[in-house]
Scaffold this active site. Structure first.
Site, PDB file in Angstrom:
ATOM      1  N   CYS A 119       0.837  -1.196   0.000  1.00 16.73           N
ATOM      2  CA  CYS A 119       0.000   0.000   0.000  1.00 16.73           C
ATOM      3  C   CYS A 119       0.878   1.254   0.000  1.00 16.73           C
ATOM      4  O   CYS A 119       0.614   2.196  -0.750  1.00 16.73           O
ATOM      5  CB  CYS A 119      -0.911  -0.011   1.226  1.00 16.73           C
ATOM      6  SG  CYS A 119      -2.124   1.336   1.264  1.00 16.73           S
ATOM      7  N   CYS A 120       1.915   1.265   0.847  1.00 18.45           N
ATOM      8  CA  CYS A 120       2.836   2.405   0.881  1.00 18.45           C
ATOM      9  C   CYS A 120       3.498   2.620  -0.476  1.00 18.45           C
ATOM     10  O   CYS A 120       3.719   3.760  -0.900  1.00 18.45           O
ATOM     11  CB  CYS A 120       3.909   2.185   1.949  1.00 18.45           C
ATOM     12  SG  CYS A 120       3.350   2.343   3.660  1.00 18.45           S
ATOM     13  N   CYS A 202      -0.867   8.629   7.102  1.00 16.04           N
ATOM     14  CA  CYS A 202      -2.241   8.330   6.721  1.00 16.04           C
ATOM     15  C   CYS A 202      -3.082   8.089   7.971  1.00 16.04           C
ATOM     16  O   CYS A 202      -2.602   7.527   8.959  1.00 16.04           O
ATOM     17  CB  CYS A 202      -2.286   7.106   5.820  1.00 16.04           C
ATOM     18  SG  CYS A 202      -1.541   7.357   4.188  1.00 16.04           S
ATOM     19  N   CYS A 205      -3.350   4.612   9.608  1.00 12.99           N
ATOM     20  CA  CYS A 205      -2.061   4.034  10.006  1.00 12.99           C
ATOM     21  C   CYS A 205      -1.348   4.842  11.088  1.00 12.99           C
ATOM     22  O   CYS A 205      -0.174   4.596  11.369  1.00 12.99           O
ATOM     23  CB  CYS A 205      -1.144   3.911   8.791  1.00 12.99           C
ATOM     24  SG  CYS A 205      -1.831   2.900   7.469  1.00 12.99           S
ATOM     25  N   CYS A 229       8.208   3.420   5.673  1.00 13.56           N
ATOM     26  CA  CYS A 229       7.267   3.120   4.589  1.00 13.56           C
ATOM     27  C   CYS A 229       7.973   2.792   3.282  1.00 13.56           C
ATOM     28  O   CYS A 229       7.346   2.327   2.349  1.00 13.56           O
ATOM     29  CB  CYS A 229       6.322   4.292   4.376  1.00 13.56           C
ATOM     30  SG  CYS A 229       7.153   5.811   3.860  1.00 13.56           S
TER      31      CYS A 229
END
Length: 241
Positions: A119-120, A202, A205, A229
């Site tokens: 996702c990162c 985010c 997170c 990340c």
């Protein structure tokens, strides 16, 4: 391309300079090719103020992952209004986000470190690569005190993954030094910092930290990883690395 000897010499010169003078030197040496990535954190707000105050020709961009806090967007608007600067947003590729969500689910990053880093990569690392392309110097708000992984970083280094010089002007600033500068210069900052959010990323997170916790404990709080990340570590352009 700049060679190792030139980097070493430039590093010696920049070690003696303030952040503002260091940025001025780099913009003189690499006109039109110096970019600053801001996440609107306190360190980044200090650098933005320095760039604005000295009218430095540094291009500024931010990575909008699509999952930031409302307070971050609000601060972005206030910062642009206060300093009269253009902050270019970079967004993740729509198709890549759709594929990621279809494969892992909307909150799949909670399931494993590998899925979180995927996702990162889609939301941050790949857009960063686009933002840095065609430039020679990448300015960041990294401080050694932010995490153990950052304590050994140099003030100026060659970033192999993106083939770019990376300058960390606040690397040796303490938290107190940074906060004093913010107060003295009346720099706008994210109100979440006053609620225990030391490092803000985010929304899904990030959490506030408890007294005595490591500053990075609030990032990817469900993991036991070293809390990066992929933007500031080796192999950052390798998906799922």
């Amino acid at each position: 391309m700049i060679n190792a000897t030139e980097i070493e010499e430039l590093s010696r010169r920049i070690e003696k300079l303030s952040p503002g003078d260091g940025l001025a030197l780099l913009t003189d040496l690499f006109p039109g090719e110096v970019v600053f990535s801001t996440s609107l954190g306190q360190e980044d707000q200090v650098i933005t103020e320095i760039i604005a105050k000295h009218k430095l020709p540094v291009k500024i961009f931010t990575l909008d992952t699509g999952r930031l806090f409302y307070e971050t967007y609000d601060l972005l608007e206030k910062t642009v209004a206060k300093y009269g600067l253009t902050i270019h947003p970079y967004y993740p590729d729509t198709g890549a986000v759709q594929d990621l969500v279809q494969e892992n689910g909307i909150n799949g990053f909670y399931q494993s470190v590998e899925k979180r880093k995927a996702c990162c990569y889609v939301r941050k690392v790949e857009p960063l690569r686009r933002a840095l392309k065609g430039n020679r110097v990448w300015v960041t708000g990294l401080r050694a005190g932010q995490s153990s992984n950052r304590q050994g970083m140099p003030l100026l280094e060659w970033e192999e993954g993106n083939q770019i010089l990376k300058y960390n002007p606040l690397l040796r600033w303490s938290m107190d030094q940074m906060l004093d500068y913010i107060k003295e210069h009346k720099i706008p900052y994210n109100p979440l910092h006053d609620k225990g959010f030391v490092s803000i990323g985010c929304a899904p997170c990030t959490r506030a930290i408890l007294p005595g916790e490591d500053p990075r404990a609030g990032r990817w709080w469900w993991e036991a990883s070293h809390k990066e990340c992929g933007l500031h570590e080796p192999g950052q352009l390798t998906k799922n690395a």
